[in-house]
Scaffold this motif. Sequence first.
Motif, PDB file in Angstrom:
ATOM      1  N   PHE A  88      -2.647 -20.773  -4.905  1.00 51.03           N
ATOM      2  CA  PHE A  88      -1.805 -20.018  -5.524  1.00 51.03           C
ATOM      3  C   PHE A  88      -2.271 -19.829  -7.004  1.00 51.03           C
ATOM      4  CE2 PHE A  88       2.682 -19.732  -7.495  1.00 51.03           C
ATOM      5  CZ  PHE A  88       2.503 -18.322  -7.246  1.00 51.03           C
ATOM      6  N   SER A 128     -13.061 -15.094  -4.934  1.00 51.78           N
ATOM      7  CA  SER A 128     -11.679 -14.441  -5.180  1.00 51.78           C
ATOM      8  C   SER A 128     -12.128 -13.290  -6.259  1.00 51.78           C
ATOM      9  CB  SER A 128     -10.675 -15.542  -5.738  1.00 51.78           C
ATOM     10  OG  SER A 128      -9.631 -14.872  -6.487  1.00 51.78           O
ATOM     11  N   SER A 129     -11.009 -12.352  -6.285  1.00 48.81           N
ATOM     12  CA  SER A 129     -11.330 -11.441  -7.613  1.00 48.81           C
ATOM     13  C   SER A 129     -10.697 -11.907  -8.786  1.00 48.81           C
ATOM     14  CB  SER A 129     -10.380 -10.071  -7.122  1.00 48.81           C
ATOM     15  OG  SER A 129      -9.195 -10.588  -6.535  1.00 48.81           O
ATOM     16  N   GLU A 130     -10.175 -13.234  -8.753  1.00 47.65           N
ATOM     17  CA  GLU A 130      -9.614 -13.611  -9.814  1.00 47.65           C
ATOM     18  C   GLU A 130     -10.689 -14.470 -10.615  1.00 47.65           C
ATOM     19  OE1 GLU A 130      -6.433 -14.704 -11.305  1.00 47.65           O
ATOM     20  OE2 GLU A 130      -5.917 -12.771 -10.109  1.00 47.65           O
ATOM     21  N   LEU A 179     -13.193 -11.789  -2.529  1.00 49.74           N
ATOM     22  CA  LEU A 179     -12.158 -11.035  -1.741  1.00 49.74           C
ATOM     23  C   LEU A 179     -11.181 -10.687  -2.827  1.00 49.74           C
ATOM     24  CD1 LEU A 179     -13.825 -11.658   0.763  1.00 49.74           C
ATOM     25  CD2 LEU A 179     -11.733 -12.290   1.992  1.00 49.74           C
ATOM     26  N   ASN A 181      -7.126  -9.341  -3.314  1.00 48.30           N
ATOM     27  CA  ASN A 181      -5.770  -9.840  -2.574  1.00 48.30           C
ATOM     28  C   ASN A 181      -5.942  -9.198  -1.276  1.00 48.30           C
ATOM     29  OD1 ASN A 181      -5.454  -9.879  -5.448  1.00 48.30           O
ATOM     30  ND2 ASN A 181      -3.559 -10.359  -5.145  1.00 48.30           N
ATOM     31  N   ARG A 187       1.302 -14.347   5.506  1.00 43.73           N
ATOM     32  CA  ARG A 187       1.091 -14.440   4.096  1.00 43.73           C
ATOM     33  C   ARG A 187       2.195 -15.651   3.527  1.00 43.73           C
ATOM     34  NH1 ARG A 187      -2.459 -15.165  -0.150  1.00 43.73           N
ATOM     35  NH2 ARG A 187      -2.433 -13.194  -1.272  1.00 43.73           N
ATOM     36  N   PHE A 191       3.444 -15.816  -2.640  1.00 40.37           N
ATOM     37  CA  PHE A 191       2.779 -14.713  -3.103  1.00 40.37           C
ATOM     38  C   PHE A 191       3.618 -13.347  -3.092  1.00 40.37           C
ATOM     39  CE2 PHE A 191      -0.173 -17.432  -1.060  1.00 40.37           C
ATOM     40  CZ  PHE A 191      -1.021 -17.692  -2.361  1.00 40.37           C
ATOM     41  N   VAL A 192       3.459 -12.410  -4.280  1.00 36.82           N
ATOM     42  CA  VAL A 192       4.519 -11.542  -4.426  1.00 36.82           C
ATOM     43  C   VAL A 192       4.778 -10.744  -3.168  1.00 36.82           C
ATOM     44  CG1 VAL A 192       2.809  -9.647  -5.445  1.00 36.82           C
ATOM     45  CG2 VAL A 192       5.323  -9.983  -6.237  1.00 36.82           C
ATOM     46  N   LEU A 213      11.817 -10.657  -9.858  1.00 38.86           N
ATOM     47  CA  LEU A 213      10.337 -10.544  -9.702  1.00 38.86           C
ATOM     48  C   LEU A 213       9.776 -10.589 -11.167  1.00 38.86           C
ATOM     49  CD1 LEU A 213       9.683  -7.731  -7.323  1.00 38.86           C
ATOM     50  CD2 LEU A 213       8.940 -10.182  -6.849  1.00 38.86           C
ATOM     51  N   ASN A 215       6.546  -9.473 -13.594  1.00 40.05           N
ATOM     52  CA  ASN A 215       5.870  -8.123 -14.133  1.00 40.05           C
ATOM     53  C   ASN A 215       5.863  -6.919 -12.967  1.00 40.05           C
ATOM     54  OD1 ASN A 215       4.723  -6.084 -15.462  1.00 40.05           O
ATOM     55  ND2 ASN A 215       2.944  -7.337 -16.009  1.00 40.05           N
ATOM     56  N   ALA A 218       2.217  -5.191 -12.831  1.00 37.31           N
ATOM     57  CA  ALA A 218       1.096  -5.562 -12.651  1.00 37.31           C
ATOM     58  C   ALA A 218       0.409  -4.807 -11.402  1.00 37.31           C
ATOM     59  CB  ALA A 218       1.093  -7.056 -12.398  1.00 37.31           C
ATOM     60  N   ARG A 220      -2.635  -4.840  -8.504  1.00 37.28           N
ATOM     61  CA  ARG A 220      -3.723  -5.322  -7.680  1.00 37.28           C
ATOM     62  C   ARG A 220      -4.109  -4.338  -6.486  1.00 37.28           C
ATOM     63  NH1 ARG A 220      -3.269  -8.581 -10.833  1.00 37.28           N
ATOM     64  NH2 ARG A 220      -3.198 -10.937 -10.749  1.00 37.28           N
TER      65      ARG A 220
HETATM   66  N1  GDD Z   1       3.716 -14.713  -6.888  1.00 34.83           N
HETATM   67  C1  GDD Z   1       4.338 -13.794  -7.863  1.00 34.83           C
HETATM   68  N2  GDD Z   1       5.791 -13.778  -7.971  1.00 34.83           N
HETATM   69  N3  GDD Z   1       3.812 -12.832  -8.274  1.00 34.83           N
HETATM   70  C2  GDD Z   1       4.411 -11.952  -8.989  1.00 34.83           C
HETATM   71  C3  GDD Z   1       5.858 -11.994  -9.068  1.00 34.83           C
HETATM   72  C4  GDD Z   1       6.364 -12.928  -8.451  1.00 34.83           C
HETATM   73  O1  GDD Z   1       7.716 -12.751  -8.606  1.00 34.83           O
HETATM   74  N4  GDD Z   1       6.398 -10.722  -9.773  1.00 34.83           N
HETATM   75  C5  GDD Z   1       5.283 -10.103 -10.228  1.00 34.83           C
HETATM   76  N5  GDD Z   1       4.023 -10.609  -9.698  1.00 34.83           N
HETATM   77  C6  GDD Z   1       2.677 -10.336 -10.027  1.00 34.83           C
HETATM   78  C7  GDD Z   1       1.912 -11.538 -10.408  1.00 34.83           C
HETATM   79  O2  GDD Z   1       1.783 -11.409 -11.844  1.00 34.83           O
HETATM   80  C8  GDD Z   1       0.371 -10.896 -10.162  1.00 34.83           C
HETATM   81  O3  GDD Z   1      -0.140  -9.835 -11.079  1.00 34.83           O
HETATM   82  C9  GDD Z   1       0.468 -10.001  -8.794  1.00 34.83           C
HETATM   83  O4  GDD Z   1       2.270  -9.899  -8.647  1.00 34.83           O
HETATM   84  C10 GDD Z   1       0.158 -10.785  -7.398  1.00 34.83           C
HETATM   85  O5  GDD Z   1       0.457 -12.250  -7.540  1.00 34.83           O
HETATM   86  P1  GDD Z   1       0.271 -13.044  -6.149  1.00 34.83           P
HETATM   87  O6  GDD Z   1       0.830 -12.420  -5.138  1.00 34.83           O
HETATM   88  O7  GDD Z   1       0.703 -14.310  -6.584  1.00 34.83           O
HETATM   89  O8  GDD Z   1      -1.334 -13.093  -5.975  1.00 34.83           O
HETATM   90  P2  GDD Z   1      -2.391 -13.331  -7.201  1.00 34.83           P
HETATM   91  O9  GDD Z   1      -3.146 -12.050  -7.619  1.00 34.83           O
HETATM   92  O10 GDD Z   1      -2.073 -13.958  -8.320  1.00 34.83           O
HETATM   93  O11 GDD Z   1      -3.723 -14.038  -6.271  1.00 34.83           O
HETATM   94  C11 GDD Z   1      -3.958 -13.920  -4.841  1.00 34.83           C
HETATM   95  O12 GDD Z   1      -5.008 -12.867  -4.655  1.00 34.83           O
HETATM   96  C12 GDD Z   1      -6.346 -13.529  -5.357  1.00 34.83           C
HETATM   97  C13 GDD Z   1      -7.235 -12.544  -4.845  1.00 34.83           C
HETATM   98  O13 GDD Z   1      -7.679 -12.284  -3.541  1.00 34.83           O
HETATM   99  C14 GDD Z   1      -4.111 -14.952  -4.063  1.00 34.83           C
HETATM  100  O14 GDD Z   1      -4.086 -15.075  -2.811  1.00 34.83           O
HETATM  101  C15 GDD Z   1      -5.276 -15.868  -4.540  1.00 34.83           C
HETATM  102  O15 GDD Z   1      -5.487 -17.022  -3.904  1.00 34.83           O
HETATM  103  C16 GDD Z   1      -6.595 -14.841  -4.369  1.00 34.83           C
HETATM  104  O16 GDD Z   1      -7.980 -15.419  -4.790  1.00 34.83           O
END
Ligand code: GDD
Length: 323
Positions: A88, A128-130, A179, A181, A187, A191-192, A213, A215, A218, A220
Amino acid sequence: MPRALITGISGQDGSYLSEFLLSKGYEIHGIVRRKAIEDPRHGLWRFSSEMIDNITLHIGSLDSYPSLYDCVSKAKPDEIYHLAACSFVSYSMEEEFSTLDINLTGTHHLLSATKANAPDCRFYFAGSSEMFGDARECPQNENSSFHPRSVYGISKLAGFHLVRNYRENHALKACTGILFNHESPRRGFEFVTRKITSQAARIKLGLADSLELGNLDAERDWGHSRDYVKAMWLMLQKEELDDYVISTGISHSVRCYCEKAFAHLGLDYRDYVKTKENLFRASETTPLRGDSSKAAKELGWKPEISFDQMIAEMVDAELADLQ
Ligand code: GDD
């Protein structure tokens, strides 16, 4: 029969990868923490009991070199898939320390245990793309520069360099999949995508009335985990191992994800979704969108499940679970 050892086997990718490798005739070994075995209803919820009977679970932990050494020497794998990590993307200081520690040291422990016990084994590391973070170009490919903006991204980038180092200096057959997302009904709820589909289904059934939620703008590049685990396997089948970006090449906003998930239930997201300042990320990355043309050309990989199909599958699974 080829043998695979999977760290993080109880996670989303670990469960799909196990199913995929079993269908290919592999013997599957997985590393889990003791509490997953003591409490399988929570720790192994992604597996059917039939699946659990078909895999060999070893107790181990990324922070313990002896435990990983023991797992690798017992499993004697032909292929290792290192998926376990604090995954996370968190910005809290407390979690930053443990994320860096566990992700980096754990990868180092496992590489070293592999070199000692299974030097001919093929080793996959989940990047990760991060790692691209505040990317300088869009889309990002294997030659794009890295500029991680989270400690999680830094831990993955450091792991990527460790893996490359073991490949170049220790002759380990090791590679990294970068990778983007990837989601599914399995899942985690933090995660969002899962947060949206689970709450939308609850709203539909009258069990909740709103969704908070961060942003919504945002963006992906979201693919399906079932597609992405195939890419992991394909990477390890190459004669010379190399690193690959795995992505769909299409990005969407969180808002778009909401719109489609709610619309699948006959609802308008604007009636339910609220934004909360404390859910915004302090340092949001540049829109992440991958270019997987190298994987398409050299591995013959391309995603098969579309964005809309994935959302429909996730929403339908939530409804089925709740009902
Ligand atoms: N979690 C979350 N919760 N994210 C939110 C929310 C919320 O309420 N509102 C908006 N977002 C936005 C985050 O700011 C981010 O830009 C996007 O949703 C995705 O967030 P996540 O689903 O938490 O995933 P992530 O992109 O940060 O990371 C995931 O993907 C990476 C790349 O594959 C994770 O799985 C990482 O472990 C992984 O490496």
